[in-house]
Scaffold this motif. Structure first.
Motif, PDB file in Angstrom:
ATOM      1  N   GLN A  38      47.873  16.538  55.136  1.00  0.00           N
ATOM      2  CA  GLN A  38      47.097  17.779  55.028  1.00  0.00           C
ATOM      3  C   GLN A  38      47.798  18.857  55.840  1.00  0.00           C
ATOM      4  O   GLN A  38      48.173  18.626  56.999  1.00  0.00           O
ATOM      5  N   VAL A  39      47.987  20.011  55.255  1.00  0.00           N
ATOM      6  CA  VAL A  39      48.590  21.128  55.984  1.00  0.00           C
ATOM      7  C   VAL A  39      47.513  22.195  56.173  1.00  0.00           C
ATOM      8  O   VAL A  39      46.966  22.699  55.195  1.00  0.00           O
ATOM      9  N   GLY A  40      47.212  22.520  57.422  1.00  0.00           N
ATOM     10  CA  GLY A  40      46.143  23.478  57.706  1.00  0.00           C
ATOM     11  C   GLY A  40      44.803  22.771  57.766  1.00  0.00           C
ATOM     12  O   GLY A  40      44.734  21.539  57.669  1.00  0.00           O
ATOM     13  N   PRO A  43      38.332  23.874  55.122  1.00  0.00           N
ATOM     14  CA  PRO A  43      37.166  22.988  55.282  1.00  0.00           C
ATOM     15  C   PRO A  43      36.956  22.044  54.096  1.00  0.00           C
ATOM     16  O   PRO A  43      36.647  20.865  54.289  1.00  0.00           O
ATOM     17  N   ALA A  44      37.140  22.545  52.858  1.00  0.00           N
ATOM     18  CA  ALA A  44      36.944  21.668  51.685  1.00  0.00           C
ATOM     19  C   ALA A  44      37.990  20.553  51.701  1.00  0.00           C
ATOM     20  O   ALA A  44      37.671  19.384  51.456  1.00  0.00           O
ATOM     21  N   SER A  45      39.243  20.910  52.051  1.00  0.00           N
ATOM     22  CA  SER A  45      40.310  19.896  52.097  1.00  0.00           C
ATOM     23  C   SER A  45      39.994  18.834  53.146  1.00  0.00           C
ATOM     24  O   SER A  45      40.243  17.644  52.932  1.00  0.00           O
ATOM     25  N   CYS A  46      39.430  19.281  54.288  1.00  0.00           N
ATOM     26  CA  CYS A  46      39.078  18.317  55.352  1.00  0.00           C
ATOM     27  C   CYS A  46      38.090  17.286  54.817  1.00  0.00           C
ATOM     28  O   CYS A  46      38.218  16.093  55.083  1.00  0.00           O
ATOM     29  N   GLU A  67      48.145  15.215  59.833  1.00  0.00           N
ATOM     30  CA  GLU A  67      47.439  16.501  59.854  1.00  0.00           C
ATOM     31  C   GLU A  67      48.366  17.526  60.480  1.00  0.00           C
ATOM     32  O   GLU A  67      48.581  17.538  61.692  1.00  0.00           O
ATOM     33  N   LEU A  68      48.971  18.344  59.637  1.00  0.00           N
ATOM     34  CA  LEU A  68      49.994  19.276  60.094  1.00  0.00           C
ATOM     35  C   LEU A  68      49.414  20.682  60.241  1.00  0.00           C
ATOM     36  O   LEU A  68      48.503  21.067  59.489  1.00  0.00           O
TER      37      LEU A  68
END
Ligand code: NAD
Length: 280
Positions: A38-40, A43-46, A67-68
Protein backbone atom coordinates in the motif's frame (compact mmCIF):
# COMPACT_ATOMS: atom_id res chain seq x y z
CA UNK A 1 -40.14 -9.80 -4.87
CA UNK A 2 -36.54 -10.73 -5.62
CA UNK A 3 -34.46 -13.35 -3.93
CA UNK A 4 -31.48 -11.67 -2.26
CA UNK A 5 -28.19 -13.13 -3.48
CA UNK A 6 -26.14 -13.43 -0.30
CA UNK A 7 -22.53 -12.63 -1.19
CA UNK A 8 -21.47 -12.82 2.42
CA UNK A 9 -22.67 -16.41 2.77
CA UNK A 10 -21.28 -17.53 -0.60
CA UNK A 11 -17.92 -15.87 0.00
CA UNK A 12 -17.73 -17.58 3.42
CA UNK A 13 -18.43 -20.93 1.74
CA UNK A 14 -15.59 -20.29 -0.74
CA UNK A 15 -13.19 -19.18 2.02
CA UNK A 16 -13.97 -22.33 4.00
CA UNK A 17 -13.24 -24.48 0.94
CA UNK A 18 -9.98 -22.58 0.42
CA UNK A 19 -9.00 -22.97 4.08
CA UNK A 20 -9.27 -26.74 3.71
CA UNK A 21 -7.36 -26.67 0.44
CA UNK A 22 -4.58 -24.49 1.89
CA UNK A 23 -4.25 -26.90 4.85
CA UNK A 24 -4.02 -29.88 2.49
CA UNK A 25 -1.33 -28.10 0.46
CA UNK A 26 0.55 -27.24 3.64
CA UNK A 27 0.49 -30.91 4.63
CA UNK A 28 2.25 -31.61 1.32
CA UNK A 29 4.83 -28.93 2.09
CA UNK A 30 3.31 -26.33 -0.24
CA UNK A 31 3.07 -22.92 1.40
CA UNK A 32 3.52 -19.32 0.34
CA UNK A 33 2.85 -15.72 1.21
CA UNK A 34 0.83 -12.89 -0.31
CA UNK A 35 2.69 -9.57 -0.37
CA UNK A 36 0.29 -6.63 -0.01
CA UNK A 37 1.74 -3.23 -0.90
CA UNK A 38 0.00 0.00 0.00
CA UNK A 39 1.37 3.42 -0.90
CA UNK A 40 -0.08 6.26 1.17
CA UNK A 41 -2.96 6.02 3.62
CA UNK A 42 -6.15 6.47 1.59
CA UNK A 43 -8.88 5.48 4.11
CA UNK A 44 -10.79 3.20 1.68
CA UNK A 45 -7.51 1.48 0.69
CA UNK A 46 -6.68 0.94 4.38
CA UNK A 47 -10.00 -0.90 4.83
CA UNK A 48 -9.43 -3.06 1.72
CA UNK A 49 -5.87 -3.90 2.76
CA UNK A 50 -6.95 -4.81 6.28
CA UNK A 51 -9.72 -7.07 4.90
CA UNK A 52 -7.22 -8.80 2.61
CA UNK A 53 -4.79 -9.44 5.48
CA UNK A 54 -7.64 -10.79 7.65
CA UNK A 55 -8.76 -13.09 4.83
CA UNK A 56 -5.20 -14.46 4.51
CA UNK A 57 -5.10 -15.13 8.26
CA UNK A 58 -8.47 -16.90 8.10
CA UNK A 59 -7.44 -19.15 5.25
CA UNK A 60 -4.03 -19.86 6.69
CA UNK A 61 -1.84 -18.04 4.19
CA UNK A 62 0.93 -15.76 5.36
CA UNK A 63 0.61 -12.10 4.38
CA UNK A 64 3.50 -9.65 4.17
CA UNK A 65 2.45 -6.05 4.61
CA UNK A 66 4.38 -3.21 2.95
CA UNK A 67 2.95 0.13 4.04
CA UNK A 68 4.91 2.75 2.15
CA UNK A 69 4.68 6.52 2.56
CA UNK A 70 2.71 8.60 0.04
CA UNK A 71 5.93 10.16 -1.32
CA UNK A 72 7.46 6.77 -2.28
CA UNK A 73 8.98 7.09 -5.77
CA UNK A 74 7.99 4.91 -8.71
CA UNK A 75 11.59 3.68 -8.81
CA UNK A 76 11.48 2.53 -5.18
CA UNK A 77 8.19 0.73 -5.73
CA UNK A 78 9.58 -0.99 -8.84
CA UNK A 79 12.62 -2.08 -6.81
CA UNK A 80 10.39 -3.62 -4.14
CA UNK A 81 8.33 -5.47 -6.76
CA UNK A 82 11.52 -6.79 -8.40
CA UNK A 83 12.70 -8.06 -5.02
CA UNK A 84 9.35 -9.76 -4.33
CA UNK A 85 9.29 -11.25 -7.85
CA UNK A 86 12.58 -12.95 -6.99
CA UNK A 87 11.53 -14.34 -3.60
CA UNK A 88 10.52 -17.96 -3.86
CA UNK A 89 8.16 -17.94 -0.84
CA UNK A 90 6.16 -15.00 -2.21
CA UNK A 91 3.39 -16.53 -4.33
CA UNK A 92 1.27 -13.43 -4.84
CA UNK A 93 1.94 -9.69 -5.14
CA UNK A 94 -0.85 -7.20 -4.75
CA UNK A 95 -0.41 -3.45 -5.13
CA UNK A 96 -3.46 -1.68 -3.71
CA UNK A 97 -4.90 0.77 -6.24
CA UNK A 98 -5.30 3.68 -6.72
CA UNK A 99 -1.66 4.76 -6.47
CA UNK A 100 -0.58 8.37 -5.87
CA UNK A 101 -0.59 10.52 -9.04
CA UNK A 102 3.20 10.51 -9.48
CA UNK A 103 3.30 6.72 -9.95
CA UNK A 104 2.24 5.16 -13.26
CA UNK A 105 -0.19 2.35 -12.46
CA UNK A 106 0.32 0.55 -15.78
CA UNK A 107 4.07 0.45 -15.24
CA UNK A 108 3.60 -1.03 -11.77
CA UNK A 109 1.06 -3.63 -12.91
CA UNK A 110 3.38 -4.70 -15.72
CA UNK A 111 6.32 -5.05 -13.32
CA UNK A 112 4.56 -7.80 -11.33
CA UNK A 113 5.59 -11.24 -12.51
CA UNK A 114 2.53 -12.80 -14.25
CA UNK A 115 2.91 -15.96 -12.14
CA UNK A 116 2.38 -13.81 -8.98
CA UNK A 117 -0.27 -11.52 -10.49
CA UNK A 118 -3.11 -12.57 -8.13
CA UNK A 119 -5.15 -9.46 -9.06
CA UNK A 120 -5.19 -10.64 -12.69
CA UNK A 121 -4.42 -7.16 -14.04
CA UNK A 122 -1.15 -7.89 -15.91
CA UNK A 123 -1.53 -7.73 -19.72
CA UNK A 124 -0.39 -11.36 -19.91
CA UNK A 125 -3.18 -12.42 -17.50
CA UNK A 126 -5.69 -10.35 -19.50
CA UNK A 127 -4.51 -11.94 -22.77
CA UNK A 128 -4.74 -15.45 -21.29
CA UNK A 129 -8.28 -14.77 -20.07
CA UNK A 130 -9.24 -13.47 -23.51
CA UNK A 131 -8.24 -16.70 -25.28
CA UNK A 132 -9.31 -18.97 -22.40
CA UNK A 133 -5.74 -20.00 -21.49
CA UNK A 134 -4.75 -20.73 -17.86
CA UNK A 135 -3.93 -17.70 -15.72
CA UNK A 136 -5.26 -15.59 -12.87
CA UNK A 137 -8.74 -14.14 -13.39
CA UNK A 138 -9.55 -10.63 -12.12
CA UNK A 139 -11.25 -11.01 -8.75
CA UNK A 140 -14.44 -8.95 -9.03
CA UNK A 141 -15.71 -10.41 -12.34
CA UNK A 142 -14.62 -13.93 -11.33
CA UNK A 143 -16.50 -13.44 -8.04
CA UNK A 144 -19.66 -12.45 -9.92
CA UNK A 145 -19.50 -15.66 -11.99
CA UNK A 146 -19.26 -17.63 -8.73
CA UNK A 147 -22.18 -15.67 -7.22
CA UNK A 148 -24.36 -16.50 -10.23
CA UNK A 149 -23.36 -20.17 -10.40
CA UNK A 150 -23.65 -20.81 -6.69
CA UNK A 151 -27.07 -19.10 -6.61
CA UNK A 152 -28.30 -21.45 -9.33
CA UNK A 153 -28.63 -18.73 -12.00
CA UNK A 154 -28.32 -20.26 -15.44
CA UNK A 155 -26.00 -18.20 -17.65
CA UNK A 156 -25.77 -20.08 -20.97
CA UNK A 157 -27.98 -18.59 -23.65
CA UNK A 158 -29.07 -15.66 -21.47
CA UNK A 159 -28.77 -12.06 -22.60
CA UNK A 160 -26.39 -10.29 -20.24
CA UNK A 161 -26.12 -6.50 -20.34
CA UNK A 162 -23.08 -5.07 -18.56
CA UNK A 163 -23.04 -1.35 -17.81
CA UNK A 164 -19.41 -0.16 -17.69
CA UNK A 165 -16.30 -0.95 -19.72
CA UNK A 166 -13.47 -0.47 -17.23
CA UNK A 167 -10.41 -2.72 -17.39
CA UNK A 168 -11.04 -4.10 -13.91
CA UNK A 169 -14.78 -4.77 -14.07
CA UNK A 170 -16.76 -4.18 -17.28
CA UNK A 171 -14.41 -5.57 -19.95
CA UNK A 172 -13.28 -8.72 -18.11
CA UNK A 173 -16.87 -9.30 -17.00
CA UNK A 174 -17.95 -9.35 -20.65
CA UNK A 175 -15.25 -11.91 -21.51
CA UNK A 176 -16.12 -14.18 -18.58
CA UNK A 177 -19.84 -14.07 -19.36
CA UNK A 178 -19.03 -14.91 -22.98
CA UNK A 179 -16.98 -17.84 -21.73
CA UNK A 180 -20.10 -19.02 -19.87
CA UNK A 181 -22.03 -18.84 -23.15
CA UNK A 182 -24.12 -15.77 -22.40
CA UNK A 183 -25.01 -13.36 -25.19
CA UNK A 184 -23.26 -10.21 -24.05
CA UNK A 185 -23.93 -6.51 -24.59
CA UNK A 186 -21.59 -3.92 -23.07
CA UNK A 187 -23.10 -0.50 -22.40
CA UNK A 188 -21.09 2.59 -21.46
CA UNK A 189 -21.26 6.35 -21.12
CA UNK A 190 -21.89 6.84 -24.88
CA UNK A 191 -24.62 4.20 -25.15
CA UNK A 192 -27.96 5.50 -26.41
CA UNK A 193 -31.31 4.49 -24.89
CA UNK A 194 -29.63 2.81 -21.92
CA UNK A 195 -32.89 2.02 -20.11
CA UNK A 196 -34.41 0.37 -23.21
CA UNK A 197 -31.28 -1.72 -23.73
CA UNK A 198 -31.13 -2.76 -20.07
CA UNK A 199 -34.78 -3.85 -20.17
CA UNK A 200 -33.70 -6.52 -22.68
CA UNK A 201 -31.33 -8.09 -20.15
CA UNK A 202 -31.97 -11.42 -18.46
CA UNK A 203 -28.88 -10.66 -16.35
CA UNK A 204 -28.01 -7.01 -15.71
CA UNK A 205 -24.55 -6.30 -14.28
CA UNK A 206 -24.14 -2.71 -13.16
CA UNK A 207 -20.62 -1.26 -12.81
CA UNK A 208 -21.27 2.35 -13.64
CA UNK A 209 -19.70 3.96 -10.57
CA UNK A 210 -22.66 6.30 -9.92
CA UNK A 211 -24.64 5.97 -6.68
CA UNK A 212 -28.18 4.64 -7.08
CA UNK A 213 -28.32 5.40 -10.79
CA UNK A 214 -30.29 2.35 -11.93
CA UNK A 215 -33.98 2.25 -11.02
CA UNK A 216 -36.90 -0.04 -11.88
CA UNK A 217 -37.26 1.47 -15.38
CA UNK A 218 -33.97 -0.26 -16.37
CA UNK A 219 -35.04 -3.72 -15.22
CA UNK A 220 -37.07 -6.36 -17.07
CA UNK A 221 -39.56 -8.21 -14.86
CA UNK A 222 -37.76 -11.30 -13.54
CA UNK A 223 -34.21 -10.23 -14.47
CA UNK A 224 -31.20 -11.00 -12.27
CA UNK A 225 -29.46 -7.81 -11.12
CA UNK A 226 -25.84 -7.67 -9.97
CA UNK A 227 -24.75 -4.39 -8.41
CA UNK A 228 -20.97 -3.84 -8.45
CA UNK A 229 -21.00 -0.21 -7.25
CA UNK A 230 -19.80 0.80 -3.80
CA UNK A 231 -20.49 4.30 -2.51
CA UNK A 232 -21.28 6.12 0.69
CA UNK A 233 -24.56 8.03 0.66
CA UNK A 234 -25.32 11.32 2.41
CA UNK A 235 -25.84 9.43 5.70
CA UNK A 236 -22.42 7.77 5.30
CA UNK A 237 -24.11 4.42 4.66
CA UNK A 238 -22.87 2.08 1.94
CA UNK A 239 -24.96 1.89 -1.23
CA UNK A 240 -24.56 0.62 -4.77
CA UNK A 241 -25.19 1.80 -8.33
CA UNK A 242 -28.74 0.37 -8.15
CA UNK A 243 -31.80 1.71 -6.30
CA UNK A 244 -32.11 -1.50 -4.33
CA UNK A 245 -35.61 -1.07 -2.88
CA UNK A 246 -37.34 -0.45 -6.21
CA UNK A 247 -35.11 -2.80 -8.22
CA UNK A 248 -35.95 -5.74 -5.98
CA UNK A 249 -39.64 -5.35 -6.84
CA UNK A 250 -38.91 -6.08 -10.52
CA UNK A 251 -35.94 -8.45 -10.33
CA UNK A 252 -36.11 -12.20 -9.64
CA UNK A 253 -32.76 -12.06 -7.83
CA UNK A 254 -30.52 -9.18 -6.79
CA UNK A 255 -27.27 -8.54 -4.91
CA UNK A 256 -27.37 -6.09 -1.98
CA UNK A 257 -24.72 -3.48 -1.13
CA UNK A 258 -23.05 -4.20 1.21
CA UNK A 259 -23.01 -8.00 1.31
CA UNK A 260 -23.20 -8.77 -2.41
CA UNK A 261 -20.28 -8.48 -4.83
CA UNK A 262 -17.83 -6.88 -2.34
CA UNK A 263 -17.07 -9.94 -0.18
CA UNK A 264 -16.70 -12.08 -3.33
CA UNK A 265 -13.79 -9.98 -4.59
CA UNK A 266 -11.69 -10.89 -1.56
CA UNK A 267 -12.76 -14.55 -1.69
CA UNK A 268 -11.55 -14.74 -5.31
CA UNK A 269 -8.27 -13.04 -4.40
CA UNK A 270 -7.77 -15.81 -1.85
CA UNK A 271 -8.69 -18.36 -4.51
CA UNK A 272 -5.97 -16.94 -6.80
CA UNK A 273 -3.44 -17.09 -3.92
CA UNK A 274 -4.24 -20.74 -3.19
CA UNK A 275 -4.02 -21.49 -6.93
CA UNK A 276 -0.59 -19.85 -7.01
CA UNK A 277 0.61 -21.86 -4.01
CA UNK A 278 -0.68 -25.04 -5.64
CA UNK A 279 1.04 -24.28 -8.95
CA UNK A 280 4.24 -22.97 -7.39
P1 NAD B 1 -15.09 3.22 -13.75
O1 NAD B 1 -15.45 4.60 -13.32
O2 NAD B 1 -13.72 2.90 -14.19
O3 NAD B 1 -16.07 2.79 -14.93
C1 NAD B 1 -17.42 3.16 -14.98
C2 NAD B 1 -17.98 2.78 -16.32
O4 NAD B 1 -19.34 3.19 -16.37
C3 NAD B 1 -17.26 3.43 -17.51
O5 NAD B 1 -16.83 2.43 -18.41
C4 NAD B 1 -18.32 4.33 -18.16
O6 NAD B 1 -18.30 4.24 -19.58
C5 NAD B 1 -19.62 3.78 -17.61
N1 NAD B 1 -20.56 4.87 -17.41
C6 NAD B 1 -20.37 6.01 -16.70
N2 NAD B 1 -21.48 6.78 -16.76
C7 NAD B 1 -22.38 6.12 -17.52
C8 NAD B 1 -23.70 6.40 -17.96
N3 NAD B 1 -24.33 7.52 -17.61
N4 NAD B 1 -24.33 5.49 -18.73
C9 NAD B 1 -23.72 4.33 -19.08
N5 NAD B 1 -22.46 4.01 -18.69
C10 NAD B 1 -21.80 4.90 -17.94
O7 NAD B 1 -15.55 2.27 -12.56
P2 NAD B 1 -15.12 0.74 -12.19
O8 NAD B 1 -13.75 0.73 -11.68
O9 NAD B 1 -15.53 -0.19 -13.28
O10 NAD B 1 -16.11 0.53 -10.95
C11 NAD B 1 -17.50 0.66 -11.05
C12 NAD B 1 -18.13 0.65 -9.68
O11 NAD B 1 -17.84 -0.60 -9.06
C13 NAD B 1 -17.56 1.70 -8.70
O12 NAD B 1 -18.61 2.12 -7.86
C14 NAD B 1 -16.52 0.95 -7.91
O13 NAD B 1 -16.33 1.49 -6.63
C15 NAD B 1 -17.16 -0.41 -7.83
N6 NAD B 1 -16.23 -1.53 -7.67
C16 NAD B 1 -16.57 -2.47 -6.75
C17 NAD B 1 -15.77 -3.58 -6.57
C18 NAD B 1 -16.19 -4.61 -5.58
O14 NAD B 1 -15.39 -5.39 -5.13
N7 NAD B 1 -17.48 -4.66 -5.23
C19 NAD B 1 -14.60 -3.74 -7.32
C20 NAD B 1 -14.29 -2.78 -8.28
C21 NAD B 1 -15.13 -1.68 -8.45
Amino acid sequence: MAEIIDGKRISQQIKDELKEKAAALKAKGKTGALAVIQVGADPASCVYVRNKKNACAYIGIESLAYELPEETTEEKLLELIAELNGRQEVKGILVQLPLPQHICEDKIIQAISPDKDVDGFHPQSVGAMTIGAPGFLPCTPAGIIQLLKRSGVEIAGKHCVIIGRSNIVGKPMALLMLRENATVTVAHSKTRNLAKLCRQADILIVAIGKPQFIGAEYIKEGAVVIDVGIHRNENNKLCGDVKFEEAKQAASAITPVPGGVGPMTIAMLMSNCVQSIEEG
